[in-house]
Design a protein around this motif. Structure first.
Motif, PDB file in Angstrom:
ATOM      1  N   GLY A 100      42.588  37.713  32.032  1.00  0.00           N
ATOM      2  CA  GLY A 100      42.697  38.858  32.914  1.00  0.00           C
ATOM      3  C   GLY A 100      44.114  39.257  33.163  1.00  0.00           C
ATOM      4  O   GLY A 100      44.902  39.401  32.235  1.00  0.00           O
ATOM      5  N   ASN A 101      44.467  39.417  34.413  1.00  0.00           N
ATOM      6  CA  ASN A 101      45.808  39.884  34.746  1.00  0.00           C
ATOM      7  C   ASN A 101      46.787  38.759  35.018  1.00  0.00           C
ATOM      8  O   ASN A 101      47.872  38.992  35.520  1.00  0.00           O
ATOM      9  CB  ASN A 101      45.734  40.799  35.963  1.00  0.00           C
TER      10      ASN A 101
ATOM     11  N   SER B  30      40.195  48.801  44.708  1.00  0.00           N
ATOM     12  CA  SER B  30      39.820  47.393  44.744  1.00  0.00           C
ATOM     13  C   SER B  30      40.880  46.578  44.013  1.00  0.00           C
ATOM     14  O   SER B  30      40.977  46.647  42.796  1.00  0.00           O
ATOM     15  CB  SER B  30      38.464  47.186  44.074  1.00  0.00           C
ATOM     16  N   GLU B  32      43.154  43.195  42.724  1.00  0.00           N
ATOM     17  CA  GLU B  32      43.019  41.801  42.346  1.00  0.00           C
ATOM     18  C   GLU B  32      44.239  41.092  42.924  1.00  0.00           C
ATOM     19  O   GLU B  32      45.368  41.537  42.751  1.00  0.00           O
ATOM     20  CB  GLU B  32      42.982  41.636  40.826  1.00  0.00           C
ATOM     21  N   ARG B  49      43.781  32.791  42.044  1.00  0.00           N
ATOM     22  CA  ARG B  49      43.480  34.209  42.046  1.00  0.00           C
ATOM     23  C   ARG B  49      42.150  34.412  42.753  1.00  0.00           C
ATOM     24  O   ARG B  49      41.276  33.547  42.689  1.00  0.00           O
ATOM     25  CB  ARG B  49      43.408  34.758  40.619  1.00  0.00           C
ATOM     26  N   HIS B  50      42.007  35.508  43.432  1.00  0.00           N
ATOM     27  CA  HIS B  50      40.869  35.634  44.340  1.00  0.00           C
ATOM     28  C   HIS B  50      39.550  35.708  43.597  1.00  0.00           C
ATOM     29  O   HIS B  50      38.523  35.251  44.109  1.00  0.00           O
ATOM     30  CB  HIS B  50      41.037  36.847  45.263  1.00  0.00           C
ATOM     31  N   ILE B  51      39.548  36.225  42.375  1.00  0.00           N
ATOM     32  CA  ILE B  51      38.262  36.370  41.689  1.00  0.00           C
ATOM     33  C   ILE B  51      37.710  35.023  41.243  1.00  0.00           C
ATOM     34  O   ILE B  51      36.525  34.896  40.969  1.00  0.00           O
ATOM     35  CB  ILE B  51      38.371  37.322  40.483  1.00  0.00           C
ATOM     36  N   SER B  90      47.333  43.295  41.790  1.00  0.00           N
ATOM     37  CA  SER B  90      47.152  44.133  40.618  1.00  0.00           C
ATOM     38  C   SER B  90      46.092  45.165  40.955  1.00  0.00           C
ATOM     39  O   SER B  90      45.017  44.822  41.436  1.00  0.00           O
ATOM     40  CB  SER B  90      46.697  43.280  39.430  1.00  0.00           C
ATOM     41  N   ALA B  92      43.341  48.309  40.246  1.00  0.00           N
ATOM     42  CA  ALA B  92      42.287  48.573  39.257  1.00  0.00           C
ATOM     43  C   ALA B  92      42.844  49.415  38.125  1.00  0.00           C
ATOM     44  O   ALA B  92      43.538  50.401  38.341  1.00  0.00           O
ATOM     45  CB  ALA B  92      41.130  49.296  39.933  1.00  0.00           C
TER      46      ALA B  92
END
Lengths: 114, 109
Positions: A100-101, B30, B32, B49-51, B90, B92
């Motif tokens: 991802g990022n 939204s 990240e 990371r939150h996800i 980051s 969207a």
């Protein structure tokens, strides 16, 4: 971690001289970044490149230049036009496909103008 | 425009005490969110990371969209937690990260 190599680690430059900082990666990441880190200022984006032969200015690009002729390499030139070049410079890469990022950083280069 | 604010430049806590490093963000969509850590003489590295919704080295962080916050917490601080912590965002459709100015955590033995 060892996949991003910045050199030199320490560099002294006289005023009026250009200097180039090297950043090489063997992670096969498409995106590469240059940040400047100053005490109390956090990380500020200088330039970034998403693919070979393409790069974009970041928030503080004035006085800097870059090139991206190869996927593995993203050198940063600090020109004499940069008013306050003494700083810690960080190169980073990003692999969007698998992580991802998430950005991965090199160990950094200290530049001192004397 | 996106912005990340870390209100504390320096946070000192005693070993074994709870830690909370504050991070507030400004972003219309939204985001990240990430926490990066820089230990002495080491490179900056991703902490969490939150996800992922995971706990790393005892640290957790929950994204609170109502308060636009992503505070980093640990119930019992250890000396090895002393480091510089950066919150990052980051947006969207963007792969760039915007970093806060960082908080230096010092754990007192």
């Amino acid at each position: 971690d060892g996949g991003i190599t910045q050199s030199p680690k320490y560099l002294f430059r006289k005023e009026g001289q250009n200097v180039t900082l090297s950043c090489e990666q063997n992670l096969n990441h498409d995106a590469m970044y240059w940040y400047r880190q100053d005490p109390g200022q956090g990380l500020r984006l200088i330039y970034y490149s998403q693919i070979v032969n393409d790069f974009q200015k970041g928030d503080i690009a004035e006085g800097y230049s870059v090139s991206r002729e190869k996927k593995e390499s993203f050198p940063l030139t600090v020109t004499s036009a940069q008013k306050n070049p003494t700083a810690f410079y960080l190169c980073a890469t990003q692999d969007r496909y698998y992580s991802g990022n998430t950005i991965y950083f090199g160990e950094g280069s200290w530049l001192t103008v004397v | 425009a996106q912005r990340v604010t870390q209100p504390e430049k320096l946070l000192s806590v005693f070993k074994g005490a709870p830690v909370e490093l504050k991070c507030n963000y400004s972003y219309s969509g939204s985001p990240e969110l990430f926490w990066y850590v820089q230990y002495s003489r080491q490179r900056l590295q991703l902490l969490l990371r939150h996800i992922s919704r995971e706990s790393i080295k005892g640290f957790t962080a929950d994204l609170n969209k109502g308060e636009t916050s992503f505070h980093l917490k640990k119930p019992f601080a250890q000396e090895e937690d002393s480091a510089m912590y950066y919150c990052a965002l980051s947006g969207a459709g963007s792969y760039q990260l915007t970093f806060g100015k960082g908080t230096k955590l010092s754990v007192i033995p």
